[in-house]
Design a protein around this motif. Structure first.
Motif: not given
Lengths: 505, 391
Positions: B87, B150, B152, B310, B312
């Motif tokens: 991410a 988190t 996204i 996402s 987390t």
């Protein structure tokens, strides 16, 4: 004469396929040191396991009388109850615990629900005085030498009010001083009313200590000799005095001068055991001969084979190994296999086979590359090869897809041999090739060995069965205490000579 | 012998192999009845498969780990951490998907090899070595998400891995044609393979299933593939997650059953000493198996991040235990040397069917855990019982 403390009458104990004890009679008088001798596999340890309840009542036939009463031990606690204690070769102490904890392990001194440690330490001290061991009872057992650990075992036995103490090769791992100490202790205990049975391979020691000696051979009692009759010659004669049965196929002993393997000044140290397992071993192997390695169990023969075969147990090895005149340093078994050496292990179940896999997978395991292209196994080729070995080796199995754990010992051994023949070795090391298998399969394996050497293979045969060594070898090395105790051409080798060399150290 | 007599005999003989398939079938049947058909609905099945994906790839790797008598507890948080790395690489570093995926997979292999060094070189029990890894990766995951919380991921092609479906070859069809075609191909290949295998075995006089049973088995499996294909085709078709899982299981199945490497892995698991003495380097196998575990862990992390769109702070929690449970339900033996990748996939499906079915029924989460625990225990008891009998 007073009633003996122990009488075992007509003891017979069979394992699947083998009669380990056959109508054995064994009687021990009160207050004596009674030695039990015999070759490996003669049944000494089995007899002691029957006596101590390891093999419970019902698994053997015959009667045990202790202190004049018939006993039916269902387990070790029953035999301990009446005052029998057994000390095995592999000590049963817990290294991380202290001496006093070990001495009273399993029969702790209690105060209510709790262990009374003060009383325990006090009593442990008394026991240690009895065995003349001057150590702090709070020492951890792992910090003691083997000789002192042995004494702790005896102290433990004494703490249970032992009347009959059984020692299974107690001096095997001890040096001379410790051995002498131990023997002296047994004499003192005798004067205090403790009877001892001692299994030993060291004949000099037996002669020095025994009041009576019983000789077992092939699961039978051969004779019981008293002190005046015991000589080294008499013992050896009785231990080995069997006719060599005619189960060894004839083969002319050829004399080739081509040395295929030479080992020089070969020593190995085991860090785990903290001692040298091999000391300055020298030997040669010529093309097309079978060289027998005789000796007692634990003499270092398997260690020799392993240390040469890529040393998977990680000994510290010193010395040189020449294969066809070229010096080799095998780092792992794979290197040895590539160089044309194969080692058929002593214990096929523990180190030889993958029991949960089938016959064909086991046969091809050590040389899968040969039937693979680009890393993919050719299943058809595998089936062909396994089928071929099944036929050649006469492996009795319903199918080559049968798991090897379902095969008999003899057939498992044939699978193990097939695996190693499939790597096409030029030197084959066989470690106890016929242990625990029936006569028919033995004969087949002997015939195979003869065929292989005729084709030019060279075989090292490690065997504890003297008739096998004499029946199959072209030359014999006797190993004792991690050293070569002697080399005998087959014409000069006799069971007596081998036994003499094997028990020398 | 009568047909049913034969059937009974075959079932009894192969109960261990068939057991988990039967269990999966029964569980699905029960939930279908209890939910009045919602469970078997295309939408739910499609979801079920996508939810199983990230556990199924872990279970494939874990199978081999357990086969060689080890365990890897670090894979859960490693998957979470590597998912977060993916991410960050996409969002904060702005790397393209095509670069991020290989990078993360490579990191996974490195992490797996680190565990392998601890196990094979330093001789630390894998339980402890991977427990240390579990703590470290959990910390790394928290550090990676500490500022942002988190993360996204707005990247559509990345998120398609966990949520998207294969495009269809025919536009505007009610039913997904490509999926049907692939299903049909799968059936043809399966049946051809079965017949070829049977012919070779018969040529060698090996034991084969009686004719009628063999046909029945083929018809049965063909019907199942057809049914699953139909269900998926009537929703959105084959998902990318399903493709990834099928590829992973396919490749691992091939490696374990057909290659030298696979045979060496099972030999090491069956008897490490015998394997070493047969010229197999146990260390080398340990490196390979843990390396593969790291690779699949990275894949699992990618699948999960993509599925949630996402990363987390708690991603990957308890994945390792789900994967281990799937492997055991699928018939892997703790004693080593026994277990199959396909079995573990079925095990993973069993476990996620339980979750999915109980969710549909609105069963409280507390009861769900208990039920899954009971099924795991039952599977292992069943395995032990049939093993003893079958010897």
């Amino acid at each position: 004469m007073a009633t003996p403390i122990l009488e075992m009458r007509g003891i017979t104990k069979t394992f699947p396929g083998v009669k380990a004890l056959d109508n054995v009679t064994f009687s021990v008088a009160r207050n004596e040191i009674h030695c039990l001798v015999g070759e490996n596999g003669a049944g000494k340890s089995t007899l002691m396991k029957v006596l101590s309840g390891v093999y419970p009542y019902g698994e053997y036939t015959g009667d045990i009388l202790f202190d004049g009463h018939v006993q039916q031990f269902r387990g070790i606690p029953d035999s301990e109850q009446v005052g029998i204690a057994i000390i095995y070769q592999e000590l049963a102490l817990i290294p991380e615990l202290t001496v006093y904890e070990n001495i009273f392990m399993g029969h702790e001194i209690r105060k209510g629900f709790l262990v009374d440690w003060n009383e325990t330490i006090h009593r442990a001290d008394e026991m240690l005085k009895k065995v003349k061991l001057k150590v702090n009872p709070a020492t951890k057992v792992k910090d003691l030498g083997v000789g002192k650990q042995q004494l702790v075992e005896i102290a433990k036995a004494l703490s249970k009010d032992v009347k009959l103490l059984i020692l299974d090769e107690p001096t095997a791992a001890l040096n001379e001083d410790d051995s002498e100490n131990l023997l002296q202790l047994l004499r003192e205990l005798r004067s205090q009313g403790v009877t001892s049975i001692m299994i030993s391979h060291k004949l000099k020691e037996v002669i020095s200590i025994a009041d009576t000696v019983t000789v077992l051979r092939d699961g039978k009692t051969v004779c019981t000799l008293d002190r005046s009759q015991v000589t080294e010659a008499a013992l050896i004669k009785n231990m080995v005095g069997r006719e060599i049965d005619n189960i060894y196929p004839r083969r002319d002993h050829k004399r080739s001068e081509d040395v295929v393997l030479e080992v020089r000044n070969w020593s190995a140290h085991s860090q785990q055991l903290a001692r040298d397992v091999l000391h300055n071993v020298n030997f040669t192997l010529r093309k097309g001969e079978i060289v027998g390695f005789a000796g007692l169990m634990g003499s270092g023969r398997t260690e020799l084979a392993l240390s040469m075969f890529g040393n998977p147990d990680g000994y510290q090895v010193k010395g040189d190994l020449y294969l066809n005149g070229q010096k080799q340093g095998f780092k792992q078994p794979r290197d040895a296999i590539k160089a044309g050496v194969a080692y058929v292990t002593e214990d096929r179940k523990i180190k030889g086979l993958i029991l949960a896999q089938d016959v064909k997978q086991n046969v091809t395991l050590a040389n899968l590359q040969a039937i693979a292209s680009n890393g993919v196994v050719d299943n058809n080729a595998e089936v062909k090869i396994a089928t071929q070995y099944r036929k050649d080796m006469n492996i009795k199995t319903p199918s080559i897809e049968q798991r090897v754990k379902n095969l008999s010992g003899g057939n498992q051994q044939k699978v193990s041999l097939s695996k190693w023949l499939f790597v096409q070795p030029s030197i084959l090391i066989l470690d106890e090739p016929t242990r625990g298998i029936d006569v028919g399969a033995k004969y087949e394996i002997y015939t195979l060995m003869n065929r292989l050497v005729e084709q030019g293979m060279s075989i090292i045969m490690i065997s504890s069965e003297l008739p096998e060594v004499l029946g199959m070898s072209d030359r014999v090395y006797v190993v004792s205490g991690g050293q070569i105790a002697g080399e005998l051409p087959i014409e000069q080798a006799t069971q007596e000579k081998i036994m003499e060399l094997a028990t020398a150290n | 012998m009568s047909f049913f007599g034969q059937l009974q005999q075959v079932l009894r003989k192969n109960i261990r192999d068939f057991g988990m398939y039967i269990a999966l079938f029964v569980i699905m049947l029960i939930f279908t009845v209890l939910t009045k058909g919602i469970f078997i609905s295309p939408r739910n099945i499609s979801n079920l498969i996508n939810q199983t994906g990230y556990i199924a790839v872990l279970a494939a790797g874990m199978t081999l780990i357990i086969v060689i008598r080890h365990i890897d507890l670090s894979v859960g948080f490693l998957a979470g951490f590597l998912g977060a790395v993916a991410a960050i690489a996409l969002v904060q570093w702005g790397l393209p998907v095509i670069a991020v995926i290989p990078l993360v997979l490579l990191l996974g292999v490195v992490a797996g090899l680190i565990t392998a060094v601890l196990v094979a070189y330093f001789g630390i029990p894998s339980f402890v070595a991977s427990l240390a890894g579990m703590l470290i990766y959990r910390g790394l995951l928290l550090r990676a998400t500490i500022k942002t919380g988190t993360i996204i991921v707005p990247n559509e092609s990345f998120n398609a891995i966990g949520n998207g479906f294969l495009p269809d070859i025919v536009k505007d069809s009610n039913i997904h044609i490509l999926t049907l075609v692939l299903g049909a191909i799968a059936i043809v290949f399966f049946i051809l393979g079965q017949f070829r295998d049977r012919r070779t075995k018969m040529a060698y006089n090996f034991e084969v299933l009686p004719n009628t049973i063999f046909l029945l088995k083929n018809v049965f499996i063909a019907l199942i593939i057809a049914a699953v294909t139909w269900i998926m085709a009537s929703y959105n078709g084959l998902s990318w997650t399903a493709v990834v899982v099928l590829l992973v299981v396919g490749v691992y199945h091939f490696i374990t059953t057909r290659t030298v490497l696979g045979r060496h892995i099972y030999a090491v698991g069956g008897n490490p000493e015998a394997a070493e003495l047969s010229g197999i380097s146990v260390k080398r196998i340990t490196y390979i198996v843990f390396g593969s575990m790291g690779f699949l862990t990275a894949l699992s992390g990618i699948l999960f991040t993509s599925r949630l769109q996402s990363a987390t702070t708690t991603a990957g929690t308890l994945f390792e235990l789900d994967a281990i449970a799937a492997a055991y339900v699928g018939g892997v033996s703790a004693a080593g040397g026994v277990g199959s990748v396909v079995g573990s996939l079925i095990g993973a499906l069993v476990m996620s069917s339980l979750t999915s079915g109980m969710n549909l029924l609105g069963v409280d989460i507390s009861v769900q855990y208990i039920a899954r625990g009971l099924v795991l225990a039952a599977a292992v008891i069943f395995d032990a019982a049939t093993r003893r009998r079958g010897a």
